[in-house]
Design an enzyme around this catalytic site. Structure first.
Site, mmCIF file in Angstrom:
data_model
loop_
_atom_site.group_PDB
_atom_site.id
_atom_site.type_symbol
_atom_site.label_atom_id
_atom_site.label_comp_id
_atom_site.label_asym_id
_atom_site.label_seq_id
_atom_site.Cartn_x
_atom_site.Cartn_y
_atom_site.Cartn_z
ATOM 1 N N HIS A 62 0.822 -1.219 0.000
ATOM 2 C CA HIS A 62 0.000 0.000 0.000
ATOM 3 C C HIS A 62 0.856 1.270 0.000
ATOM 4 O O HIS A 62 0.492 2.265 -0.634
ATOM 5 C CB HIS A 62 -0.988 -0.028 1.178
ATOM 6 C CG HIS A 62 -2.062 -1.066 0.998
ATOM 7 N ND1 HIS A 62 -2.356 -2.033 1.927
ATOM 8 C CD2 HIS A 62 -2.888 -1.302 -0.063
ATOM 9 C CE1 HIS A 62 -3.327 -2.814 1.461
ATOM 10 N NE2 HIS A 62 -3.656 -2.393 0.267
ATOM 11 N N GLY A 138 -15.569 0.178 -11.868
ATOM 12 C CA GLY A 138 -14.489 1.163 -12.038
ATOM 13 C C GLY A 138 -14.332 1.602 -13.482
ATOM 14 O O GLY A 138 -14.060 2.768 -13.773
ATOM 15 N N ASP A 155 -5.785 -0.238 -7.826
ATOM 16 C CA ASP A 155 -5.412 -1.249 -6.825
ATOM 17 C C ASP A 155 -6.328 -2.446 -7.019
ATOM 18 O O ASP A 155 -7.194 -2.732 -6.196
ATOM 19 C CB ASP A 155 -5.573 -0.607 -5.432
ATOM 20 C CG ASP A 155 -5.238 -1.579 -4.324
ATOM 21 O OD1 ASP A 155 -4.642 -2.630 -4.613
ATOM 22 O OD2 ASP A 155 -5.576 -1.274 -3.165
ATOM 23 N N SER A 157 -7.573 -6.495 -8.116
ATOM 24 C CA SER A 157 -7.204 -7.893 -7.924
ATOM 25 C C SER A 157 -6.567 -8.385 -9.227
ATOM 26 O O SER A 157 -6.324 -7.594 -10.145
ATOM 27 C CB SER A 157 -8.434 -8.708 -7.517
ATOM 28 O OG SER A 157 -9.508 -8.408 -8.374
ATOM 29 N N ASP A 158 -6.303 -9.667 -9.318
ATOM 30 C CA ASP A 158 -5.615 -10.208 -10.497
ATOM 31 C C ASP A 158 -6.490 -10.065 -11.759
ATOM 32 O O ASP A 158 -7.703 -9.905 -11.656
ATOM 33 C CB ASP A 158 -5.288 -11.697 -10.269
ATOM 34 C CG ASP A 158 -4.257 -11.876 -9.159
ATOM 35 O OD1 ASP A 158 -3.452 -10.951 -8.943
ATOM 36 O OD2 ASP A 158 -4.270 -12.930 -8.507
ATOM 37 N N PRO A 162 -13.802 -9.911 -11.925
ATOM 38 C CA PRO A 162 -14.260 -8.529 -12.092
ATOM 39 C C PRO A 162 -13.181 -7.535 -12.516
ATOM 40 O O PRO A 162 -13.494 -6.463 -13.028
ATOM 41 C CB PRO A 162 -14.833 -8.160 -10.715
ATOM 42 C CG PRO A 162 -14.499 -9.261 -9.781
ATOM 43 C CD PRO A 162 -14.027 -10.437 -10.576
HETATM 44 N N1 SPD Z 1 -2.372 -11.769 -6.357
HETATM 45 C C1 SPD Z 1 -3.113 -10.785 -5.640
HETATM 46 C C2 SPD Z 1 -2.801 -9.401 -6.044
HETATM 47 C C3 SPD Z 1 -3.661 -8.413 -5.389
HETATM 48 C C4 SPD Z 1 -3.277 -7.008 -5.636
HETATM 49 N N2 SPD Z 1 -4.203 -6.030 -5.082
HETATM 50 C C5 SPD Z 1 -4.619 -6.273 -3.769
HETATM 51 C C6 SPD Z 1 -5.465 -5.188 -3.174
HETATM 52 C C7 SPD Z 1 -4.968 -4.757 -1.853
HETATM 53 N N3 SPD Z 1 -5.424 -3.467 -1.486
#
Ligand code: SPD
Length: 273
Positions: A62, A138, A155, A157-158, A162
């Site tokens: 972060h 988003g 920020d 996810s993979d 989504p």
């Molecule tokens: N492989 C998982 C990667 C996740 C990256 N973003 C996570 C969000 C945390 N705020």
């Protein structure tokens, strides 16, 4: 009986984590949302079986996704965070005294609500009056903005489920449009060892849109094996324009030395680009 969580890294690698207990588990309209407590890394947000953040090392990720772009901008006031429903990135953004508004655009309300309850160290900041939380897509939210933000932080996810659209060129074109004339953005862009093609594609897309672009890395033990990457695109400011880190911020990972060497890359990553 011992309880183990297994995360699949690739078709051939799985990593196991010992679990103390599951604190929350719910299927949202978008994904499976779990909050678990790992024996070594403490409480964690897990989405569709993939660990997003852990109390133990979340500060590394972060701080690096937030402070690198925010220090390059000369006076960040309006920031958008796309994804990041756990609140960790917003918490870091709010440490900058110039910030007037942070729009958090997290598609899944379940993520925000569960983190408020079980990860208050991260999501507690969402009660700050400068923060607006939008539980919407988003991609669409960014599409509707023009010349509004100083900094946008993706920020996500993979690139499955989504978040998939957040790694594609049309999205970065909208990010460009949503930024002010001197705006810049950073996105988390996965592992250089296991997602090299994705990084190449993202980087070349950004290169075609933004005049200034960089990739940087940090070691986040929770994510995969080896370093993690972030890609930054800027309309005006270069890395050399960065304001010097203010030590009164008392961060845990980012400091003057890390700031100075942020964009130093190992040879294999340079060659990847
Ligand atoms: N492989 C998982 C990667 C996740 C990256 N973003 C996570 C969000 C945390 N705020």
């Amino acid at each position: 009986m011992e309880l183990w969580f297994t995360e699949r890294e690739t078709d051939n690698i799985k990593v196991q984590w010992k679990v103390n207990k599951t604190l929350y588990s719910k299927k949202s309209p978008f994904q499976q949302v779990d909050i678990v407590e790992f024996t070594e890394f403490g409480r964690a947000l897990v989405l569709d079986g993939i660990i997003q953040t852990t109390i133990f090392d979340e500060f590394i990720y972060h701080e690096m996704i937030a402070h690198v772009p925010l220090y390059i901008h000369q006076k960040p006031e309006r920031v958008m965070v796309v994804g990041g429903g756990d609140g960790g990135t917003v918490r870091e953004v709010l440490k900058h005294p110039t910030i007037k508004q942070v729009d958090l655009v997290e598609i899944d309300k379940e993520v925000v609500e569960s983190c408020k309850k079980y990860l208050p160290e991260l999501a507690g900041c969402l009660a700050d009056p400068r923060v607006n939380v939008y539980n919407v897509d988003g991609f669409k939210f960014v599409e509707e903005k023009e010349g509004y933000y100083d900094v946008i932080i993706i920020d996500s996810s993979d690139p499955i489920g989504p978040a998939i659209g957040l790694f594609a060129k049309p999205f970065y074109q909208n990010v460009y449009k949503a930024l002010k004339g001197d705006g810049l953005f950073t996105a988390q862009t996965e592992s250089p060892l296991f997602n090299s093609q994705l990084i190449r594609d993202v980087y070349s897309g950004i290169k075609e849109i933004f005049p200034i672009y960089y990739l940087y890395t940090a070691q986040v033990p929770t994510y995969s094996i080896g370093p993690w990457t972030f890609t930054l695109g800027s309309k005006k400011y270069k890395k050399e324009d960065a304001r010097l880190y203010d030590e009164n911020m008392k961060l845990r990972y980012f400091n003057k030395e890390i700031q100075r060497s942020t964009f130093d890359l190992p040879q294999y990553i340079k060659e990847l680009l």
